[in-house]
Design a protein around this motif. Sequence first.
Motif, PDB file in Angstrom:
ATOM      1  N   LEU A  58       0.758  62.464  58.040  1.00  0.00           N
ATOM      2  CA  LEU A  58       0.343  63.857  58.222  1.00  0.00           C
ATOM      3  C   LEU A  58       0.748  64.631  56.958  1.00  0.00           C
ATOM      4  CD1 LEU A  58       1.535  64.281  61.929  1.00  0.00           C
ATOM      5  CD2 LEU A  58      -0.733  63.604  61.105  1.00  0.00           C
ATOM      6  N   THR A  59      -0.153  64.678  55.993  1.00  0.00           N
ATOM      7  CA  THR A  59       0.145  65.197  54.656  1.00  0.00           C
ATOM      8  C   THR A  59      -0.091  66.701  54.606  1.00  0.00           C
ATOM      9  OG1 THR A  59      -0.651  63.072  53.803  1.00  0.00           O
ATOM     10  CG2 THR A  59      -0.281  64.834  52.212  1.00  0.00           C
ATOM     11  N   GLN A  60       0.983  67.440  54.356  1.00  0.00           N
ATOM     12  CA  GLN A  60       0.932  68.905  54.318  1.00  0.00           C
ATOM     13  C   GLN A  60       0.930  69.329  52.853  1.00  0.00           C
ATOM     14  OE1 GLN A  60       0.563  70.049  57.496  1.00  0.00           O
ATOM     15  NE2 GLN A  60       0.908  67.919  58.125  1.00  0.00           N
ATOM     16  N   SER A  61      -0.242  69.612  52.321  1.00  0.00           N
ATOM     17  CA  SER A  61      -0.400  69.809  50.885  1.00  0.00           C
ATOM     18  C   SER A  61      -0.034  71.228  50.463  1.00  0.00           C
ATOM     19  CB  SER A  61      -1.858  69.507  50.495  1.00  0.00           C
ATOM     20  OG  SER A  61      -2.073  69.747  49.133  1.00  0.00           O
ATOM     21  N   GLY A  62       0.875  71.325  49.494  1.00  0.00           N
ATOM     22  CA  GLY A  62       1.226  72.633  48.963  1.00  0.00           C
ATOM     23  C   GLY A  62       2.708  72.913  48.925  1.00  0.00           C
ATOM     24  N   GLY A  63       3.503  72.152  49.690  1.00  0.00           N
ATOM     25  CA  GLY A  63       4.946  72.347  49.657  1.00  0.00           C
ATOM     26  C   GLY A  63       5.459  73.259  50.757  1.00  0.00           C
ATOM     27  N   PRO A  64       5.557  72.771  52.010  1.00  0.00           N
ATOM     28  CA  PRO A  64       6.108  73.595  53.102  1.00  0.00           C
ATOM     29  C   PRO A  64       7.545  74.010  52.791  1.00  0.00           C
ATOM     30  CG  PRO A  64       5.017  71.625  53.970  1.00  0.00           C
ATOM     31  CD  PRO A  64       5.111  71.450  52.476  1.00  0.00           C
ATOM     32  N   SER A  65       7.896  75.215  53.198  1.00  0.00           N
ATOM     33  CA  SER A  65       9.233  75.743  52.921  1.00  0.00           C
ATOM     34  C   SER A  65      10.252  75.150  53.887  1.00  0.00           C
ATOM     35  CB  SER A  65       9.240  77.267  53.034  1.00  0.00           C
ATOM     36  OG  SER A  65      10.570  77.746  52.939  1.00  0.00           O
ATOM     37  N   GLN A  66      11.115  74.286  53.367  1.00  0.00           N
ATOM     38  CA  GLN A  66      12.173  73.713  54.207  1.00  0.00           C
ATOM     39  C   GLN A  66      13.149  74.788  54.663  1.00  0.00           C
ATOM     40  OE1 GLN A  66      12.128  73.540  50.937  1.00  0.00           O
ATOM     41  NE2 GLN A  66      14.192  73.966  50.184  1.00  0.00           N
ATOM     42  N   ILE A  67      13.250  75.880  53.895  1.00  0.00           N
ATOM     43  CA  ILE A  67      14.220  76.933  54.209  1.00  0.00           C
ATOM     44  C   ILE A  67      13.833  77.658  55.497  1.00  0.00           C
ATOM     45  CG2 ILE A  67      15.188  79.127  53.376  1.00  0.00           C
ATOM     46  CD1 ILE A  67      14.878  77.996  50.525  1.00  0.00           C
ATOM     47  N   GLN A 101      11.706  85.944  35.820  1.00  0.00           N
ATOM     48  CA  GLN A 101      12.239  86.939  36.747  1.00  0.00           C
ATOM     49  C   GLN A 101      13.623  86.514  37.204  1.00  0.00           C
ATOM     50  OE1 GLN A 101       9.469  86.532  40.297  1.00  0.00           O
ATOM     51  NE2 GLN A 101      11.443  86.262  41.334  1.00  0.00           N
ATOM     52  N   LYS A 102      14.412  87.469  37.648  1.00  0.00           N
ATOM     53  CA  LYS A 102      15.743  87.158  38.166  1.00  0.00           C
ATOM     54  C   LYS A 102      15.614  86.312  39.423  1.00  0.00           C
ATOM     55  CE  LYS A 102      18.711  90.842  36.426  1.00  0.00           C
ATOM     56  NZ  LYS A 102      19.679  91.906  36.806  1.00  0.00           N
ATOM     57  N   GLN A 103      16.508  85.340  39.550  1.00  0.00           N
ATOM     58  CA  GLN A 103      16.502  84.450  40.719  1.00  0.00           C
ATOM     59  C   GLN A 103      17.345  85.079  41.832  1.00  0.00           C
ATOM     60  OE1 GLN A 103      14.595  81.305  40.638  1.00  0.00           O
ATOM     61  NE2 GLN A 103      13.823  82.710  39.075  1.00  0.00           N
ATOM     62  N   LEU A 104      16.712  86.016  42.559  1.00  0.00           N
ATOM     63  CA  LEU A 104      17.408  86.749  43.616  1.00  0.00           C
ATOM     64  C   LEU A 104      17.190  86.055  44.949  1.00  0.00           C
ATOM     65  CD1 LEU A 104      16.561  90.421  42.548  1.00  0.00           C
ATOM     66  CD2 LEU A 104      18.515  88.982  41.890  1.00  0.00           C
ATOM     67  N   ILE A 105      18.272  85.847  45.667  1.00  0.00           N
ATOM     68  CA  ILE A 105      18.261  85.024  46.870  1.00  0.00           C
ATOM     69  C   ILE A 105      17.482  85.706  47.997  1.00  0.00           C
ATOM     70  CG2 ILE A 105      19.718  84.093  48.719  1.00  0.00           C
ATOM     71  CD1 ILE A 105      21.839  83.582  46.501  1.00  0.00           C
ATOM     72  N   LEU A 106      16.551  84.956  48.563  1.00  0.00           N
ATOM     73  CA  LEU A 106      15.803  85.382  49.743  1.00  0.00           C
ATOM     74  C   LEU A 106      16.193  84.466  50.889  1.00  0.00           C
ATOM     75  CD1 LEU A 106      13.530  86.896  51.273  1.00  0.00           C
ATOM     76  CD2 LEU A 106      11.916  85.231  50.307  1.00  0.00           C
ATOM     77  N   PRO A 107      17.000  84.948  51.847  1.00  0.00           N
ATOM     78  CA  PRO A 107      17.362  84.103  52.991  1.00  0.00           C
ATOM     79  C   PRO A 107      16.125  83.763  53.821  1.00  0.00           C
ATOM     80  CG  PRO A 107      18.719  86.090  52.877  1.00  0.00           C
ATOM     81  CD  PRO A 107      17.569  86.294  51.946  1.00  0.00           C
ATOM     82  N   ALA A 108      16.272  82.796  54.702  1.00  0.00           N
ATOM     83  CA  ALA A 108      15.172  82.443  55.593  1.00  0.00           C
ATOM     84  C   ALA A 108      14.728  83.668  56.374  1.00  0.00           C
ATOM     85  CB  ALA A 108      15.606  81.339  56.553  1.00  0.00           C
TER      86      ALA A 108
END
Length: 477
Positions: A58-67, A101-108
Amino acid sequence: MHHQETHLQLGRRSFLSQAGFNFGALAAGAMLGDELAASELKSSLPHFAPKAKRVIFLTQSGGPSQIELFDHKPELPKLAGTELPDSVRQGQRLTGMTKNQKQLILPAITKFHRHGDCGRLVGEWLPHIGAISDDLCFVKSMVTDEINHAPAMTKFLTGHQLPGRPSFGAWASYGLGSMNSNLPDYVVLISKMKRPSDQPLYDHYWGSGFLPSKHQGVKLRSAKDPVLYLNDPDGFPRELRREMLDGLAGMNRLHHTETLDPEIETRIAQYEMAFRMQTSIPDLTDLSDESDETFEMYGPDSRRPGSYAANCILARRLAERDVRFIQLFHPDWDHHSRLSSWCVSRCVDTDQPSAALVKDLKQRGLLDDTLIIWGGEFGRGVAGQGKWDSPEAGRDHHPRCFTIWMAGAGIKPGTSYGQTDDFSYNVVENPVHVRDLHATALHVLGIDHERFTHRYQGLDFKLTGVESSNVVDDILA
């Protein structure tokens, strides 16, 4: 003078004729040697008793967000909007979309809930997958080397970032052959999206590379003719088609005795397969004999031809018919923006049907000899892309860690393997490279990846390549 010119011309002709014969004999001998080597290899397969007869990928193309979906990090909200520490990033490459851009943390932006006796935490956008957690093995420490889609997906499916290598499905077909002579060994189903997808799916993702072309994936379409150019013209009798194929096969076999070209045998086999598929494909793709309860289990989109849900039903029907390798592609997991709406939509597309497929196979006794793999080519980064606290925020590509899940034959159910750091950025325990995934899946099929090779241009190629790769024994039942 005229006599000398004639003599020279005859000499040249004789030389070229002899040279052509000798070169042809050398080429024929080389091809015959390769055929014998391939025959010896395949006669030894499987190397040991397999746990699985078939694979559903079941190939989910595009990179699902594990977060958002699988890798719960409860401490991240405390760091929201702060810059990702250099000690975590460690100078790792970023794409051109976020490197300035600054790597600013975005929580889940989801909540997580515990499910089942195993107590697995799964994001709230996947309630149906969460509900079957006791049947799944989550691998949270996947790693790849590629940061862009095409090379990452190519590596995920073929073991190498450049096109030209055989896909996993083609290797399975090549090594283990057919269990149903009326259908291809390797079938591909691509979701028909409700809106146009801007993410290409290349044919080499299911191609045969340097293996004989009969091992490439056969793509089924959600149309009146599921396979193009399969049906005979109106008024063309089936008996006449049979006679034509018999005559053509005779000529092709005669040609093969002269050239030993393996593609001629492939052509004969493909003509015969197409003839048989003229009756087997309509029976396969006609879902009118499925019960209302089945459609309800797979969800409201399952009655729409070509949907991911309908393709999951087709995957079960293909498994029932003993197709060796079944691959579904669902695109548009590439959420650089509007993560909170676009990722939800992909979850709605796939959550219930994926879970229903596992349950359906289990209740029919097919999960015992079917390996299921769910996942995409990489994950997403912890930094927000765009304005991190905006509804428009998304996440960039992240190859350093991502999550897949597996189920079925040979896999420990109700388990989780591997661990990432507190930022879901680096693997800190039990990394699983894409090569290790391939080695493990081959092992479940009864194949030792180190001994499973194909000689091409003087080299012995493997799905797992020349770099170190290992079977992940800890997730095997």
